[in-house]
Design a protein around this motif. Structure first.
Motif, PDB file in Angstrom:
ATOM      1  N   ILE A 569       0.842  -1.206   0.000  1.00  0.00           N
ATOM      2  CA  ILE A 569       0.000   0.000   0.000  1.00  0.00           C
ATOM      3  C   ILE A 569       0.873   1.250   0.000  1.00  0.00           C
ATOM      4  CG2 ILE A 569      -1.783   1.239   1.279  1.00  0.00           C
ATOM      5  CD1 ILE A 569      -2.697  -1.438   2.402  1.00  0.00           C
ATOM      6  N   ILE A 570       1.915   1.263   0.838  1.00  0.00           N
ATOM      7  CA  ILE A 570       2.848   2.396   0.837  1.00  0.00           C
ATOM      8  C   ILE A 570       3.495   2.536  -0.538  1.00  0.00           C
ATOM      9  CG2 ILE A 570       4.951   3.294   1.887  1.00  0.00           C
ATOM     10  CD1 ILE A 570       2.598   3.410   3.753  1.00  0.00           C
ATOM     11  N   LYS A 571       3.841   1.415  -1.138  1.00  0.00           N
ATOM     12  CA  LYS A 571       4.439   1.461  -2.474  1.00  0.00           C
ATOM     13  C   LYS A 571       3.477   2.062  -3.478  1.00  0.00           C
ATOM     14  CE  LYS A 571       6.345  -1.688  -5.970  1.00  0.00           C
ATOM     15  NZ  LYS A 571       6.709  -3.103  -6.248  1.00  0.00           N
ATOM     16  N   THR A 572       2.207   1.705  -3.374  1.00  0.00           N
ATOM     17  CA  THR A 572       1.205   2.249  -4.295  1.00  0.00           C
ATOM     18  C   THR A 572       1.031   3.750  -4.091  1.00  0.00           C
ATOM     19  OG1 THR A 572       0.057   0.116  -4.214  1.00  0.00           O
ATOM     20  CG2 THR A 572      -1.175   2.000  -5.078  1.00  0.00           C
ATOM     21  N   ILE A 573       1.093   4.196  -2.852  1.00  0.00           N
ATOM     22  CA  ILE A 573       0.911   5.621  -2.573  1.00  0.00           C
ATOM     23  C   ILE A 573       1.979   6.448  -3.275  1.00  0.00           C
ATOM     24  CG2 ILE A 573       0.979   7.363  -0.737  1.00  0.00           C
ATOM     25  CD1 ILE A 573      -0.237   5.279   1.127  1.00  0.00           C
ATOM     26  N   TYR A 574       3.228   6.009  -3.203  1.00  0.00           N
ATOM     27  CA  TYR A 574       4.324   6.807  -3.739  1.00  0.00           C
ATOM     28  C   TYR A 574       4.565   6.547  -5.227  1.00  0.00           C
ATOM     29  CZ  TYR A 574       5.556   8.215   0.972  1.00  0.00           C
ATOM     30  OH  TYR A 574       5.532   8.752   2.229  1.00  0.00           O
ATOM     31  N   SER A 575       4.075   5.452  -5.756  1.00  0.00           N
ATOM     32  CA  SER A 575       4.327   5.154  -7.166  1.00  0.00           C
ATOM     33  C   SER A 575       3.204   5.632  -8.084  1.00  0.00           C
ATOM     34  CB  SER A 575       4.521   3.647  -7.354  1.00  0.00           C
ATOM     35  OG  SER A 575       3.368   2.936  -6.933  1.00  0.00           O
TER      36      SER A 575
END
Length: 818
Positions: A569-575
């Motif tokens: 989820i964190i990866k999706t937020i920043y990508s």
């Protein structure tokens, strides 16, 4: 740049080391190839020179020709050609000799030493890994045995509860047989006797039972009670001689002569208080050779405990079975243990409980041994990898030096080969040892340093006696705090010691110092007992070691503070967010994601973020330091569940930490309010725990609610992305860190940020440990050694004199009951 010590780690330790040593063995083969080129070139030059030298003698064997013509110019030219040919032969032999002396011999010896260093390091680490794996297998077996014993004990307890129930209990009444009418069993009640006990006649006087009790009690306390060994029959306890009893009767019971005393002693024998041993009959006599044993009736009446080391025996015949020799022999045979069993009279239930305790003790000892082996293995790996990195860099430099020496060996002899030498010098200049080392790290690294701790798993989920490697929420629950005590204690200790350091640079540097892993493990062993940390323990260590112990604690958590479940989820937020997005949109999504974590994780993350934002603010840290600090702490805060070659190059944890530094108040302000509401709802709606929950045999593995919440967050992220396309501020932007102006800074008093140290006082972290050494291309690096620090060798920090500025960490002092 990454290093060997931080790049070749894996879950089983062997896989990462296998990749590294495969590349190091490849370097050993490359050394041999360079050495073979030099050796073959030297052989070729030597052979060529020998062939040139053989030409002139072969032509001189011809008898006619130039030998007959002494003055012709042709002969002079012929002689010049021979002379040049001899000189060329000598030159090529000189080249061969130079190559052997300058390249082959020294580089060959260095190659052998380098190969031995690589092989020694590989063998040492492989042996340590094998020892660790064998101990890990032993731990798994002992854990299985311990759990099986606990299950057997638990089953036995359940059977006992069902087998031995009171007929009037609820369970018995609920059974089919107990549903009928209760049958009253007729009983016969005897009338209670109200008669007083009859007095006892001793020595022509009558005594009440209370008086007899006092007399016998005084006799047992005054007379000497010993042991008497009777042949065949054994040893008797609680024995007094006839003479001692007679002397006591004369002194305390008013007997005027020996005959009156013997009469009182005979009454004691007849009333069952004494008995004669070692002789026939029950006569009492004033004799030191006649021994009388105080019977159990006497001890029951007086209340004095009776010694029962060996069974009482009697040589009298015609008595009851308890006093007969047959009974004594039976008791002796009952204690006979021909199999040397240490627990001969143990019941099955007692045996199961004892075996469960013993298996638990073996499991705990095995866990402690495994943890010590793991720490020693990691220390040896870090030291060996640092050593091998220096060796590999020296190998690359050595090859570069060999190429230079090789070209010099040729160019110094034959100037006509200058073009060849120039070309070889160009090749030598293209060799970049540091670049090759960086290429190896970037393309062959296997994983970051994340220790895998094997903790003691109690059958009843008791975590007492251990701190490192324990689940964060379980540790906080055991400490009865929102934040585990080890985190709040270490952060508070560092807060109190910041003012004693020499300047802001020293305060910032403690988090970036490369502390030896052995020193960190030494402090870890002192803290890993599950108990509150004494300040005296931390005073023995330097400040950077304390900071390193906190980072090691966070790395050894089974799940990081920001759980690996939300990594994607964190990866999706920043990508998925664009560069021109509003910070508020991204921060809102991050806040929603962090809100799904457990309360202990949120409180711990808030305490750590508060500490570092205050450190950045009060020391006026620049952008370079903030970036280095976030890079250093990122693995401690967020890690993927499974590390791959793709996740090793991702920087989402770094970007999350930068946002936590820049927007701490915005993120945690709302999270604190949401946590308070959630706690009140749980307190109002949580039903009473069942017996199984009270015992706590395990955690629930139902993750359906978590998946639903993840789907909701994905939808929120997608809607936020459609509204605004932007990303977080660039890592290089100095404006990404919001600084709150304190009253001291507004007043212009810079000295109130941290107290100024007294002149002459030194800081334990101010010592410059970097030494610049120059060595030749083929020189071996400093000798390898692993030093384990001890408390006596560790410098002790100077006395602390704080005069303000240090604040405690928020959310650390609140008990779980608040």
């Amino acid at each position: 740049m990454s290093t060997f010590a931080s790049s070749f780690w894996s879950a089983d330790y062997a896989a990462g080391l296998g990749v590294l040593f495969d590349k190091l063995q490849q370097g050993v083969q490359e050394n041999q190839q360079v050495l073979n080129i030099a050796r073959l070139r030297a052989d070729a030059e030597d052979l060529y020179g020998s062939k040139l030298a053989d030409i002139v003698p072969a032509t001189e064997r011809m008898g006619s020709g130039f030998q007959r013509d002494d003055g012709a110019s042709v002969r002079k030219a012929y002689e010049g050609v021979k002379t040049e040919m001899d000189a060329a032969a000598q030159s090529h032999r000189k080249i061969a000799s130079n190559i052997r002396e300058l390249v082959v011999n020294p580089f060959g010896r260095w190659c052998d030493q380098h190969s031995a260093r690589v092989q020694t390091a590989q063998d040492d680490l492989q042996q340590r890994i094998k020892t660790h794996d064998r101990q890990a297998d032993s731990v798994r077996k002992l854990r299985s045995q311990y759990y099986n014993k606990c299950r057997l004990v638990e089953d036995l307890e359940e059977e006992d509860k069902l087998a031995f129930q009171d007929p009037q209990s609820e369970v018995a009444q609920s059974s089919p047989k107990g549903k009928g009418k209760e049958v009253e069993v007729p009983t016969i009640k005897e009338p209670e006797s109200e008669e007083e006990p009859e007095p006892i006649e001793i020595g022509e006087q009558y005594y009440k039972p209370e008086q007899v009790k006092k007399i016998l009690t005084h006799m047992l306390e005054t007379l000497k009670l010993g042991e008497t060994k009777v042949p065949i029959l054994g040893t008797y306890l609680n024995v007094s001689t006839g003479s001692d009893i007679t002397e006591y009767i004369q002194a305390h019971l008013g007997a005027t002569n020996v005959a009156a005393a013997e009469k009182i002693g005979q009454d004691l024998v007849e009333h069952g208080f004494l008995r004669l041993i070692g002789n026939v009959g029950n006569a009492f006599a004033n004799s030191s050779r006649m021994n009388y044993q105080w019977k159990p009736k006497t001890f029951q009446l007086t209340g004095i405990p009776e010694k029962k080391k060996t069974p009482e025996r009697s040589n009298t015949l015609g008595l009851d079975a308890t006093d007969s020799p047959v009974g004594a022999v039976g008791e002796y045979l009952a204690g006979w243990n021909p199999l040397n069993n240490p627990y001969p009279n143990e019941t099955p239930s007692e045996r199961l409980r004892r075996e469960a305790r013993e298996s638990d003790d073996r499991y705990k000892a095995s866990i402690r041994k495994l943890d010590a082996l793991r720490c020693n293995l990691e220390e040896a790996m870090v030291d060996r990898l640092k050593w091998m990195e220096r060796c590999e860099l020296d190998r690359l430099k050595a090859i570069k030096a060999v190429v230079l020496d090789f070209s010099g060996a040729i160019g110094n002899v034959i100037p006509s080969l200058q073009s060849t030498v120039d070309q070889m010098m160009l090749f030598q200049e293209t060799i970049q040892p540091v670049g090759d080392l960086r290429y190896l790290l970037e393309n062959y690294r296997t994983g970051n340093f994340v220790p895998r701790v094997q903790i003691y798993e109690n059958y009843y989920n008791n975590i007492d006696g251990q701190t490192f490697g324990v689940d964060l929420e379980a540790r906080a629950r055991a400490d009865r705090k929102r934040v585990p005590l080890i985190i709040t204690t270490l952060l508070t200790y560092l807060d109190d010691h910041y003012p004693n350091l020499d300047g802001d640079e020293a305060r910032r540097a403690i988090w970036l110092v490369d502390v030896p892993l052995a020193a960190t493990h030494h402090l870890r062993a002192a803290l890993n007992d599950g108990k509150p940390i004494a300040r005296e323990t931390l005073e023995k260590y330097e400040i950077p070691i304390v900071a390193s112990a906190l980072k090691l604690y966070l790395l050894e958590l089974p799940d990081p503070i920001v759980s690996s479940h939300v990594y994607e989820i964190i990866k999706t937020i920043y990508s998925t967010t664009a560069t021109d997005s509003q910070d508020s949109t991204r921060i809102a999504v991050i806040q929603n994601t962090l809100g799904t974590l457990r309360l202990a994780n949120i409180a711990t993350l808030d305490a750590i973020s508060t500490h570092f934002t205050r450190l950045i603010e009060l020391t006026s840290a620049d952008e370079t330091y903030i970036s280095s600090l976030a890079t250093n702490l990122a693995p401690c805060i967020l890690r993927p569940r499974l590390e791959t070659t793709l996740t090793m190059n991702e920087r989402y944890a770094y970007r999350l930490l930068r946002d936590l530094f820049a927007h701490k108040d915005d993120i945690f302000g709302e999270l604190k309010r949401a946590s308070s509401v959630k706690l009140r709802e749980q307190a109002n709606t949580t039903p009473g725990a069942t017996a199984t929950q009270q015992r706590g045999r395990g955690f629930s593995t139902d993750d359906r609610s978590r998946r639903e919440m993840e789907m909701e967050r994905q939808a929120a992220i997608a809607s936020a992305t459609n509204r605004s396309r932007a990303t977080s501020p660039a890592p290089g932007s100095a404006r990404s860190i919001r600084r709150e102006r304190s009253p001291h800074r507004m007043s212009g008093d810079a000295g109130t940020r941290f107290p100024v140290k007294v002149e002459g006082q030194t800081s334990p972290t101010h010592t410059d440990r970097r030494h610049t050494m120059s060595r030749n291309s083929l020189e071996v690096p400093g000798s390898f050694s692993v030093v384990s620090p001890t408390a006596a060798e560790t410098p002790v920090a100077p006395p602390i004199e704080t005069n303000g500025t240090g604040r405690g960490v928020e959310l650390s002092d609140k008990p779980m009951d608040d």
